[in-house]
Scaffold this motif. Structure first.
Motif, short mmCIF file in Angstrom:
data_model
loop_
_atom_site.label_atom_id
_atom_site.label_comp_id
_atom_site.label_asym_id
_atom_site.label_seq_id
_atom_site.Cartn_x
_atom_site.Cartn_y
_atom_site.Cartn_z
N VAL A 159 30.68 -10.54 -22.34
CA VAL A 159 31.83 -10.58 -21.29
C VAL A 159 31.67 -12.03 -21.03
O VAL A 159 30.71 -12.76 -20.82
CB VAL A 159 31.37 -9.71 -20.18
CG1 VAL A 159 32.27 -10.21 -19.09
CG2 VAL A 159 31.51 -8.23 -20.41
N GLN A 182 33.82 -2.83 -21.99
CA GLN A 182 33.22 -3.81 -22.68
C GLN A 182 31.91 -4.18 -22.40
O GLN A 182 31.53 -4.64 -21.22
CB GLN A 182 33.74 -5.37 -22.48
CG GLN A 182 33.37 -6.56 -23.49
CD GLN A 182 34.09 -7.84 -23.54
OE1 GLN A 182 35.43 -7.61 -22.95
NE2 GLN A 182 33.67 -8.68 -23.82
N HIS A 205 34.83 -8.33 -27.89
CA HIS A 205 35.90 -7.51 -27.45
C HIS A 205 35.93 -6.24 -26.82
O HIS A 205 34.85 -5.79 -26.62
CB HIS A 205 36.59 -7.12 -28.92
CG HIS A 205 37.07 -7.98 -29.77
ND1 HIS A 205 38.69 -8.40 -30.13
CD2 HIS A 205 36.52 -9.31 -30.35
CE1 HIS A 205 38.63 -9.31 -30.91
NE2 HIS A 205 37.26 -9.91 -31.13
N SER A 206 36.79 -5.95 -26.09
CA SER A 206 36.77 -4.63 -25.40
C SER A 206 37.47 -3.43 -25.98
O SER A 206 38.14 -3.67 -27.02
CB SER A 206 37.61 -4.80 -23.92
OG SER A 206 38.97 -4.89 -24.16
N TYR A 207 36.97 -2.06 -25.78
CA TYR A 207 37.40 -1.01 -26.08
C TYR A 207 38.37 -0.47 -25.23
O TYR A 207 38.03 -0.31 -24.22
CB TYR A 207 36.30 -0.08 -26.56
CG TYR A 207 36.72 1.43 -26.84
CD1 TYR A 207 36.92 1.86 -28.07
CD2 TYR A 207 36.90 2.18 -25.97
CE1 TYR A 207 37.35 2.95 -28.53
CE2 TYR A 207 37.34 3.63 -26.30
CZ TYR A 207 37.55 3.69 -27.66
OH TYR A 207 37.95 5.28 -27.82
N PHE A 250 37.73 -9.07 -19.29
CA PHE A 250 37.68 -8.23 -20.74
C PHE A 250 38.09 -9.23 -21.86
O PHE A 250 39.09 -10.00 -21.55
CB PHE A 250 38.51 -6.97 -20.67
CG PHE A 250 38.24 -5.90 -19.81
CD1 PHE A 250 37.12 -5.20 -20.15
CD2 PHE A 250 38.74 -5.37 -18.57
CE1 PHE A 250 36.71 -4.23 -19.56
CE2 PHE A 250 38.43 -4.42 -17.59
CZ PHE A 250 37.03 -3.71 -18.35
N GLY A 257 33.64 -0.97 -31.16
CA GLY A 257 34.01 -2.23 -30.81
C GLY A 257 33.16 -3.35 -31.34
O GLY A 257 32.32 -3.16 -31.92
#
Length: 252
Positions: free
Chosen positions: A199, A195, A169-171, A204, A165
């Protein structure tokens, strides 16, 4: 005066594409999505699907620095050479009986899960490349009590390359995926969103979907495009057939 109409050749042209369309749709429906080189979609085995848990890690200043929302399942296989048998166990991580902890550094974030009175300890280590601002899961370790084993099972791999990622950004991966850790241990992750860096306000960031989800979405698009093409073929066959039918009339 009598009119003799020629046979309508387009009727066969209509039937065949429709039959082909049905076969094509059925074929796509029964083909499993392709897997990636790093993670694979694994059919569900053993216990029922694990419940999703919400986990977080706070930094030294008290703010949340890592968020995770996922269901977890452990697959353990141990060969007991002295007893000439193989011990296999599939364990769900129950979020209601699991405590999360860990640590966050500028380029390293750790999520530790302890469950069943510390009988199962699972650790995820994420690494951030501060040059490219990209992160990945680089290490997983586990210690767990397994039936028929006098000593707890333990496994660790510090050279993994999963869950990529971008910073902030979050996966996300809706599909079930298997993260192979060692030859005798893997983790099944269900509906994962995680994530480890960047943060903001305990939320997220924008989700980056995994390849498994993208492949799963690609199949309906291909099927829809193929069916649209077949409809066009049927329409053209119908129009050509009508034109030939009118041209075939004769006056006697």
């Amino acid at each position: 005066m009598t009119r003799l109409a020629s046979a309508r050749p387009w009727s066969l042209g209509v039937a065949l594409p429709l039959l082909f369309a049905a076969a094509l749709h059925q074929g796509f429906a029964t083909v499993a999505p392709p897997t990636t080189a790093q993670t694979t979609a694994a059919p569900h085995k053993g216990p029922e699907r694990p419940e999703r848990g919400q986990y977080h890690v706070s930094g030294s200043n008290g703010t949340v620095c890592l968020l995770a929302y996922m269901g977890l399942q452990l697959n353990i296989t141990v060969n007991l050479g002295s007893q000439n048998k193989s011990v296999q166990d599939v364990m769900n991580i129950n979020p209601n009986l699991t405590k999360s902890s860990g640590s966050c550094e500028p380029d390293r974030a750790v999520l530790q899960l302890n469950t069943d009175s510390d009988r199962t300890n699972l650790s995820f280590v994420f690494v951030l490349n501060t040059t490219s601002n990209k992160y990945h899961l680089g290490e997983v370790s586990v210690t767990a009590a397994v039936p028929d084993m006098t000593e707890p099972f333990s496994a660790r791999n510090v050279s993994l390359d999963y869950l990529h990622g971008n910073l902030g950004h979050s996966y996300m991966c809706r599909q079930e995926q298997r993260l192979a850790v060692t030859s005798g241990f893997s983790v099944n992750a269900f509906q994962m969103q995680v994530q480890p860096f960047g943060v903001v306000e305990n939320q997220f960031g924008a989700a980056e979907e995994c390849q498994l989800d993208e492949d799963d979405m690609l199949i309906p698009i291909i099927v829809g495009g193929a069916l649209a093409g077949l409809v066009l073929v049927v329409l053209l066959a119908y129009l050509i057939g009508r034109k030939r039918s009118h041209a075939g009339y004769q006056t006697i």
